[in-house]
Design a protein around this motif. Structure first.
Motif, PDB file in Angstrom:
ATOM      1  N   TYR A  45       4.491  11.388  14.637  1.00  9.79           N
ATOM      2  CA  TYR A  45       3.633  11.978  15.660  1.00  9.79           C
ATOM      3  C   TYR A  45       4.368  13.020  16.516  1.00  9.79           C
ATOM      4  O   TYR A  45       3.759  13.976  16.989  1.00  9.79           O
ATOM      5  CB  TYR A  45       3.043  10.884  16.544  1.00  9.79           C
ATOM      6  N   GLU A  46       5.661  12.849  16.688  1.00  5.85           N
ATOM      7  CA  GLU A  46       6.423  13.796  17.505  1.00  5.85           C
ATOM      8  C   GLU A  46       6.761  15.093  16.779  1.00  5.85           C
ATOM      9  O   GLU A  46       6.765  16.174  17.389  1.00  5.85           O
ATOM     10  CB  GLU A  46       7.724  13.144  17.992  1.00  5.85           C
ATOM     11  N   PHE A  47       7.038  14.990  15.462  1.00  2.00           N
ATOM     12  CA  PHE A  47       7.576  16.152  14.752  1.00  2.00           C
ATOM     13  C   PHE A  47       6.764  16.609  13.541  1.00  2.00           C
ATOM     14  O   PHE A  47       6.843  17.787  13.168  1.00  2.00           O
ATOM     15  CB  PHE A  47       9.015  15.863  14.296  1.00  2.00           C
ATOM     16  N   ASP A  48       5.998  15.710  12.911  1.00  2.00           N
ATOM     17  CA  ASP A  48       5.378  16.062  11.628  1.00  2.00           C
ATOM     18  C   ASP A  48       3.855  15.978  11.633  1.00  2.00           C
ATOM     19  O   ASP A  48       3.229  16.161  10.584  1.00  2.00           O
ATOM     20  CB  ASP A  48       5.905  15.136  10.515  1.00  2.00           C
ATOM     21  N   ASN A  49       3.264  15.681  12.766  1.00  5.72           N
ATOM     22  CA  ASN A  49       1.825  15.411  12.796  1.00  5.72           C
ATOM     23  C   ASN A  49       1.005  16.566  12.236  1.00  5.72           C
ATOM     24  O   ASN A  49       0.991  17.677  12.758  1.00  5.72           O
ATOM     25  CB  ASN A  49       1.390  15.138  14.238  1.00  5.72           C
ATOM     26  N   SER A  50       0.320  16.289  11.131  1.00  2.40           N
ATOM     27  CA  SER A  50      -0.551  17.264  10.488  1.00  2.40           C
ATOM     28  C   SER A  50      -1.374  16.522   9.452  1.00  2.40           C
ATOM     29  O   SER A  50      -1.032  15.394   9.073  1.00  2.40           O
ATOM     30  CB  SER A  50       0.278  18.357   9.799  1.00  2.40           C
ATOM     31  N   LEU A  59       4.464  21.776   8.650  1.00  2.00           N
ATOM     32  CA  LEU A  59       4.084  20.450   9.119  1.00  2.00           C
ATOM     33  C   LEU A  59       3.212  19.734   8.088  1.00  2.00           C
ATOM     34  O   LEU A  59       3.374  18.526   7.842  1.00  2.00           O
ATOM     35  CB  LEU A  59       3.340  20.544  10.457  1.00  2.00           C
ATOM     36  N   GLY A  60       2.280  20.470   7.485  1.00  2.00           N
ATOM     37  CA  GLY A  60       1.428  19.873   6.460  1.00  2.00           C
ATOM     38  C   GLY A  60       2.238  19.386   5.274  1.00  2.00           C
ATOM     39  O   GLY A  60       1.975  18.311   4.720  1.00  2.00           O
ATOM     40  N   THR A  64       2.596  15.495   4.133  1.00  2.00           N
ATOM     41  CA  THR A  64       2.233  15.132   2.763  1.00  2.00           C
ATOM     42  C   THR A  64       3.396  14.430   2.064  1.00  2.00           C
ATOM     43  O   THR A  64       3.212  13.425   1.363  1.00  2.00           O
ATOM     44  CB  THR A  64       1.808  16.369   1.961  1.00  2.00           C
ATOM     45  N   GLU A  65       4.604  14.944   2.266  1.00  2.00           N
ATOM     46  CA  GLU A  65       5.785  14.308   1.661  1.00  2.00           C
ATOM     47  C   GLU A  65       5.970  12.887   2.189  1.00  2.00           C
ATOM     48  O   GLU A  65       6.306  11.974   1.426  1.00  2.00           O
ATOM     49  CB  GLU A  65       7.028  15.147   1.956  1.00  2.00           C
ATOM     50  N   GLY A  66       5.741  12.690   3.481  1.00  2.00           N
ATOM     51  CA  GLY A  66       5.871  11.354   4.049  1.00  2.00           C
ATOM     52  C   GLY A  66       4.818  10.406   3.520  1.00  2.00           C
ATOM     53  O   GLY A  66       5.105   9.244   3.188  1.00  2.00           O
ATOM     54  N   TYR A  67       3.591  10.896   3.443  1.00  2.00           N
ATOM     55  CA  TYR A  67       2.470  10.071   2.980  1.00  2.00           C
ATOM     56  C   TYR A  67       2.632   9.698   1.509  1.00  2.00           C
ATOM     57  O   TYR A  67       2.542   8.514   1.139  1.00  2.00           O
ATOM     58  CB  TYR A  67       1.169  10.838   3.203  1.00  2.00           C
ATOM     59  N   GLU A  68       2.878  10.690   0.665  1.00  2.00           N
ATOM     60  CA  GLU A  68       3.023  10.411  -0.763  1.00  2.00           C
ATOM     61  C   GLU A  68       4.353   9.710  -1.070  1.00  2.00           C
ATOM     62  O   GLU A  68       4.445   8.941  -2.030  1.00  2.00           O
ATOM     63  CB  GLU A  68       2.880  11.696  -1.571  1.00  2.00           C
ATOM     64  N   GLY A  69       5.350   9.945  -0.219  1.00  2.00           N
ATOM     65  CA  GLY A  69       6.602   9.205  -0.371  1.00  2.00           C
ATOM     66  C   GLY A  69       6.403   7.719  -0.124  1.00  2.00           C
ATOM     67  O   GLY A  69       7.012   6.875  -0.800  1.00  2.00           O
TER      68      GLY A  69
END
Length: 409
Positions: A45-50, A59-60, A64-69
């Motif tokens: 939420y602080e750095f990657d929120n998208s 950011l997107g 996406t990398e965090g979610y799919e990771g």
């Protein structure tokens, strides 16, 4: 047992409740969250929120990398063959309902059978009740043994060639019973039925391998395994998921939309309509990292030891009844009990006044309560941050409750 050092990762445990250090024994309802999970969500939420998948900006891409990771972490965690088999949901309830509404309505008809047990959570009963009503199928229950276990003989006697779906909890949230899922799956498949596993109480505590179990679907929730609330997983064999239709429609899950016809994205996204649970998935991924660093085998061993210790010490309290298997090796870290002539809510209230959190009620398992011939019970459920001292505090609190209500009555 696991090192007490693990407790330092859980800031919520460093507090007093009613003037006593908190003893949290309600992880079966929801586990506490380590700082690693809290920080992972905070960082997003602080750095990657998208939003994910849609944008080409930085950011997107990071979101996406965090979610799919996180999806890949789940795949490895349960040893699925492909991330296409990992569907993010709101939790176990949503996952089971997805199977019932999508696979069930397409494959179950009048005269077919759906088989479950008396120990199921309501979320693994009601979807099948509704499916049976809508299709004309018969809902059948496998009878339990006196100690709250399932015998494979009764499983074989209940599942027939008319059975299309078998749906059974891996670990009972009341009895702590650990069911023989691999063997039951083999029986189901021998009759041409699919196997659905409620893994809500198993995923946080046991090493899962869906390829070894050979189950067709597995559902579990993040919040019971150190992850955030509102995120869960439906695992399904790819061949089955490919044939199934989504049950939620809108953005994210579409490929092409025309005025009168639309087509869906490929797996797993066709089942994830709308903006997905991005922060929740990232938090679940961090929880998986945390649990795997400890080791699921160590977690299971720790909880078996705590359950055995609790059963031994609690058995010394006159008038206390413990439900479920007497053999600790056949149960997870759950001990459900009642004190004679004292309502479970009253027991839980006295324990809370001593800083001890347990669950009291029917535990979303009213058919099981009827089978146990009681309306409700109290339940202590253990996890990685619980210690022998927590068990001693529980036993002392139960003795206090017994003495208090003996004086009252």
């Amino acid at each position: 047992m696991l090192s007490k050092e693990i407790r330092r990762y859980f800031p919520i445990l460093n507090q007093e409740i009613n003037g006593h250090p908190l003893v949290y024994l309600d992880s079966g309802a929801t586990s506490q969250k380590p700082v690693q999970v809290i920080e992972a969500i905070k960082k997003y939420y602080e750095f990657d929120n998208s939003n994910v998948h849609r944008g080409v900006h930085t950011l997107g891409n990071r979101a996406t990398e965090g979610y799919e990771g996180a999806r890949e972490k789940v795949r490895k965690f349960i040893n699925a063959k492909s991330t296409k088999e990992i569907i993010f949901t709101r939790g176990t309830t949503t996952a089971i309902n997805t199977v019932a509404r999508s696979y069930g309505l397409a494959n179950v008809k009048e005269g077919d059978e759906i088989v479950i047990t008396h120990m199921e959570h309501h979320s693994n009963i009601i979807p099948w009740q509704q499916l049976a009503k809508e299709t004309g199928a018969t809902l059948k229950y496998i009878d339990l043994e006196q100690d709250g276990t399932l015998s494979l003989e009764k499983v074989r006697a209940t599942i027939t060639d008319k059975t299309k779906i078998v749906s059974i909890v891996y670990v009972s949230n009341v009895l702590g019973t650990m069911n023989q899922i691999k063997e039951i799956t083999q029986i189901a498949h021998a009759h041409g039925a699919i196997m659905v596993v409620d893994g809500a109480q198993a995923a946080p505590h046991l090493k899962l391998d869906v390829q070894n179990l050979d189950c067709d679907f597995l559902a579990f929730s993040g919040h019971k395994m150190c992850g955030p609330t509102g995120i869960g997983v439906l695992y399904g064999k790819q061949a089955l998921l490919e044939e199934m239709e989504p049950i939620e429609f809108g953005g994210e899950m579409i490929d092409f939309v025309g005025l009168y016809e639309s087509t869906w994205k490929e797996l797993p996204w066709k089942f994830e309509g709308g903006t997905p649970i991005i922060a929740g998935a990232i938090g679940l991924g961090a929880a998986i990292d945390f649990l795997e660093e400890i080791g699921l085998e160590e977690i299971e061993k720790h909880e078996h030891e705590l359950a055995a210790l609790a059963m031994d010490k609690m058995s010394s309290i006159e008038g206390l009844t413990i439900y479920g298997p007497k053999d600790p090796s056949k149960r997870a870290g759950i001990v459900t009990f009642n004190l004679d002539d004292v309502h479970p809510h009253d027991v839980a209230t006295v324990l809370d006044m001593n800083g001890i959190a347990v669950r009291a009620g029917h535990h979303c398992a009213q058919p099981l309560m009827k089978w146990l011939q009681c309306n409700s019970t109290a339940r202590a459920s253990f996890y990685i941050y619980n210690t022998e001292e927590d068990i001693d505090q529980l036993v002392a609190g139960l003795r206090t409750a017994k003495e208090y209500f003996s004086d009252v009555f």
